[in-house]
Design an enzyme around this catalytic site. Structure first.
Site, PDB file in Angstrom:
ATOM      1  N   LEU A  88       4.536   9.355 -12.886  1.00 56.67           N
ATOM      2  CA  LEU A  88       5.631   9.727 -11.985  1.00 56.67           C
ATOM      3  C   LEU A  88       6.231   8.509 -11.301  1.00 56.67           C
ATOM      4  O   LEU A  88       7.401   8.504 -10.939  1.00 56.67           O
ATOM      5  CB  LEU A  88       5.131  10.713 -10.919  1.00 56.67           C
ATOM      6  CG  LEU A  88       4.590  12.055 -11.431  1.00 56.67           C
ATOM      7  CD1 LEU A  88       3.985  12.856 -10.285  1.00 56.67           C
ATOM      8  CD2 LEU A  88       5.686  12.853 -12.119  1.00 56.67           C
ATOM      9  N   LYS A  95      -0.723   3.668  -9.736  1.00 59.11           N
ATOM     10  CA  LYS A  95       0.290   4.462 -10.424  1.00 59.11           C
ATOM     11  C   LYS A  95       0.120   5.907  -9.978  1.00 59.11           C
ATOM     12  O   LYS A  95      -0.975   6.333  -9.615  1.00 59.11           O
ATOM     13  CB  LYS A  95       0.119   4.367 -11.940  1.00 59.11           C
ATOM     14  CG  LYS A  95       0.616   3.061 -12.537  1.00 59.11           C
ATOM     15  CD  LYS A  95       0.522   3.093 -14.054  1.00 59.11           C
ATOM     16  CE  LYS A  95       1.000   1.773 -14.643  1.00 59.11           C
ATOM     17  NZ  LYS A  95       0.840   1.743 -16.117  1.00 59.11           N
ATOM     18  N   LYS A 111      -2.310   9.978  -7.159  1.00 57.04           N
ATOM     19  CA  LYS A 111      -2.214   8.530  -7.003  1.00 57.04           C
ATOM     20  C   LYS A 111      -3.541   7.943  -7.468  1.00 57.04           C
ATOM     21  O   LYS A 111      -4.597   8.265  -6.900  1.00 57.04           O
ATOM     22  CB  LYS A 111      -1.953   8.214  -5.534  1.00 57.04           C
ATOM     23  CG  LYS A 111      -1.706   6.766  -5.228  1.00 57.04           C
ATOM     24  CD  LYS A 111      -1.281   6.653  -3.775  1.00 57.04           C
ATOM     25  CE  LYS A 111      -1.147   5.212  -3.359  1.00 57.04           C
ATOM     26  NZ  LYS A 111      -0.719   5.100  -1.965  1.00 57.04           N
ATOM     27  N   ASP A 205       8.139   2.972   6.721  1.00 53.77           N
ATOM     28  CA  ASP A 205       8.773   2.670   5.432  1.00 53.77           C
ATOM     29  C   ASP A 205       9.680   3.823   4.997  1.00 53.77           C
ATOM     30  O   ASP A 205       9.625   4.275   3.852  1.00 53.77           O
ATOM     31  CB  ASP A 205       7.706   2.387   4.365  1.00 53.77           C
ATOM     32  CG  ASP A 205       8.295   1.683   3.139  1.00 53.77           C
ATOM     33  OD1 ASP A 205       9.392   1.099   3.260  1.00 53.77           O
ATOM     34  OD2 ASP A 205       7.666   1.728   2.068  1.00 53.77           O
TER      35      ASP A 205
END
EC number: 2.7.11.21
Length: 685
Positions: A88, A95, A111, A205
């Site tokens: 994804l 990743k 994840k 973020d």
């Protein structure tokens, strides 16, 4: 092209892959070589949880891709088996993969972080901190953390799967978004971010790549790789972290990251959604940082004034000058513009069509005719790519100037004396209507006639009815005479009358579907339908009064309604039941029925961004203020006008208007009287 498509999970395909993998035996790895991957910088943000960049790490082989991860993954602690699907997204440490729980076919965004990438203590500490912060969060607009586990090779974090990927993908396909879409997404971002700040967590973020969209087109704030606990100013970390284009001046100047820094990033996000590029994007990083420190950016003339103002406030150089999240959601950008309740998945790649369904369109058609009928309007209110008729243009104009009022509701079942269900579409007037007097009382009020008794086929029928006009004019004349002549005073007069009259104790705005409902103090329930008809259910719950026009009353039993009224009686009963079960009375006035007085029914109701106004057939005039639930009621008894004020504690006080004229009143009451008069004066503008 793959990035431009809306990605939807297809269980059958994934299950088939899992079955094939199981057939080869648990842990069987694919030997097929992958095609070369483009450089990481060239890919837009994709991962469900971005990870801070890792320090350089060298393998003896597979230096770029790392060791192949098994197709079938087993949780050592529970024995559960998962099937790893497609990638994804990717970050510095990890990743993100589609991953299916083989016991129930539930799909997660997993994840996966190789132990080799977090071998150093400070690297592992970052992952542990992210897990610690994220696992306690539970909110509709925050990516849900489900589970994490480790095996010998990797750390696995299972997160909520968002099949429509991120806002970065949507903007890549769309280039820019419409204002209604931006309001739709920003509301959800603000909701999620407010929750984080209430938990004393800074995201640090915020950007398009970290807003994920699920199958239902709901937005989820994700990626807590850089998130941190909110610290007092003197203890804040001075590190620079985040995405360059979204960093705030105080973070660049190493003054620490606070809630205001997240607000700055939100301003960058809004700008990017509307214009397709970040506000401080330049050809080199040094220049970008200079622009950020100076809060220097261009504001294209194509943006409407409310959008410009909100962006400018969020991108204030001084953190203290930026709005709070509550201020943002109350800004004119939201109050004056249409916000859809939901978006179609086609919005991921195509400009949405916000045309109304037939029933709602008919209502807006009437309102548009009333407000814009007979005027040549050369201005364009629709983007050039939309081909619309003049009628649709007027309807859009109303929708575009929409005001939605938000009321903070109590968490209990019996929430407040009034409930506002913001309809899917609401209409408001922008601009400044003139009041025919040299001394205009109060500021111009943005509002719309939302419901009027009788047919609305033209402006003269809808707004200029002589009977309705005379009722409103009489109340306005009396109220204005009092305000313009009463002396200054610091307190409310001591005179308090004990009297009874009818007033609205509960109300529900359901005009997105049916109309406006209310309950009187004698327990009569009334509905002014969107088509201009009025229906009342009397306190005995057995008798219905129906008014198609002023003074034209039909009476029939609730259990034996004429066929053409059956559906409206059903709606009337629904309103009655809803208000009885869910809303509590809005004041302490006694409930007395005087059979000698005429039946009260609603002539007109209007809403502004601050208050609801209701005008009745006998001249009773009530204004409810949203923010503090105070109310003003004016009525006449024995040829004398009375004013009742219900304060924040729902305690009522009634005066003769002549007493106020002689003694004056507190500024608290006077301000509300002025606002109420202004609403009344501008009802036809």
């Amino acid at each position: 092209m793959e990035l431009l498509r809306t990605i939807t999970y297809q269980p059958a395909a994934s299950t088939k892959m899992c079955e094939q993998a199981l057939g080869k035996g648990c842990g069987a790895d694919s030997k097929k070589k992958r095609p070369p991957q483009p450089p990481e910088e060239s890919q837009p943000p994709q991962s469900q949880a971005q990870v801070p960049p890792a320090a350089p790490h060298h393998h003896h082989h597979h230096s770029h891709s790392g060791p192949e991860i098994s197709r079938i993954i087993v949780d050592p602690t529970t024995g559960k088996r998962y099937c790893r699907g497609k990638v994804l997204g990717k970050g510095g440490f990890a990743k993100c993969y589609e991953m299916t729980d083989l016991t129930n076919n539930k799909v997660y965004a997993a994840k996966i972080i190789p132990h080799s990438r977090v071998a150093k203590p400070h690297q592992r500490e970052k992952i542990d901190k992210e897990i610690e912060l994220h696992r306690i969060l539970h909110h509709k607009h925050v990516v849900q953390f489900y589970h994490y586990f480790e095996d010998k090779e990797n750390i696995y974090i299972l997160l909520e799967y968002c099949s429509r990927r991120s806002m970065a993908h949507i903007l890549k396909a769309r280039k820019v978004l419409t204002e209604p879409e931006v309001r739709y997404y920003l509301r959800q971002i603000v909701s999620g971010l407010k929750y984080l700040h209430e938990q004393e967590i800074l995201h640090r973020d915020l950007k398009l790549g970290n807003f994920f969209i699920n199958e239902a087109m709901e937005l989820k704030v994700g990626d807590f790789g850089l998130a941190a606990r909110l610290e007092p100013l003197e203890h804040r970390r001075r590190t620079i972290c985040g995405t360059p284009n979204y960093l705030s001046p105080e973070v660049l100047n190493k003054q620490g990251h606070g809630c205001e820094s997240d607000i700055w990033a939100l301003g960058c996000v809004m700008y990017t959604m509307l214009l397709g590029r970040p506000p401080f994007e330049t050809t080199n990083l040094k220049e970008t940082y200079r622009c950020i420190r100076e809060a220097r950016y261009t504001m294209p003339s194509s943006l409407l004034a409310p959008a410009k103002h909100l962006i400018a406030s969020m991108l204030s150089k001084n953190p203290e000058d930026r709005p709070s999240l509550d201020d943002i959601i109350r800004h004119d950008f939201f109050l004056q513009g249409f916000t859809p309740d939901r978006l179609s998945s086609s919005c991921c790649h195509t400009v949405p069509d916000f045309h109304l369904s037939s029933p709602a369109k008919n209502f807006f058609k009437k309102a548009a005719a009333a407000l814009f009928g007979g005027k040549k309007d050369k201005a364009r209110y629709i983007d050039t790519h939309n081909r619309v008729s003049k009628e649709d243009e007027d309807i859009y104009k109303l929708r575009h100037d929409l005001k939605k009022t938000s009321i903070t509701q109590q968490p209990s079942k019996h929430r407040t004396d009034e409930e506002l269900q913001p309809p899917t579409t609401t209409v408001a007037r922008s601009g400044t209507p003139a009041v025919e007097n040299k001394q205009q009382i109060g500021d111009a009020i943005r509002m719309i006639v939302r419901g009027t008794l009788g047919s609305c086929s033209s402006s003269s029928e809808c707004l200029e009815d002589s009977t309705m006009g005379s009722v409103a004019d009489t109340v306005a004349r009396v109220l204005r005479g009092c305000l313009e002549n009463m002396p200054e005073a610091d307190c409310i007069p001591k005179e308090q009358l004990s009297t009874s009259f009818q007033w609205v104790t509960k109300w529900v705005d359901y005009s997105n579907k049916y109309g406006f409902g209310y309950q009187l103090s004698d327990h009569t329930v009334g509905v002014l339908f969107n088509n201009g008809a009025h229906m009342s259910l009397l306190p005995d719950k057995k008798t219905v009064h129906y008014y198609a026009e002023l003074g034209q009353c039909s009476v029939f039993p609730a259990t034996d309604a004429p066929e053409q009224f059956i559906s409206q009686v059903t709606v009337l009963k629904y309103f009655s039941h809803y208000m009885e079960e869910n809303l509590m009375d809005g004041g302490d006035l006694p409930s007395v029925t005087d059979i000698r007085r005429p039946r009260l029914y609603l002539l007109q109701w209007l809403k502004s961004d601050k208050a609801l106004m209701m005008l009745f057939n006998d001249g009773t005039f009530q204004v409810n203020f949203y923010h503090d639930h105070t109310k003003i009621i004016i009525c006449s008894q024995n040829e004398e006008y009375l004013l009742t004020y219900i304060n924040e504690d729902r305690i009522s006080t009634t005066f003769r208007l002549t007493t106020l004229l002689m003694s004056g009143c507190s500024s608290e009451l006077k301000n509300r009287m002025e606002y109420a008069l202004n609403m009344l004066l501008q009802r036809c503008n």
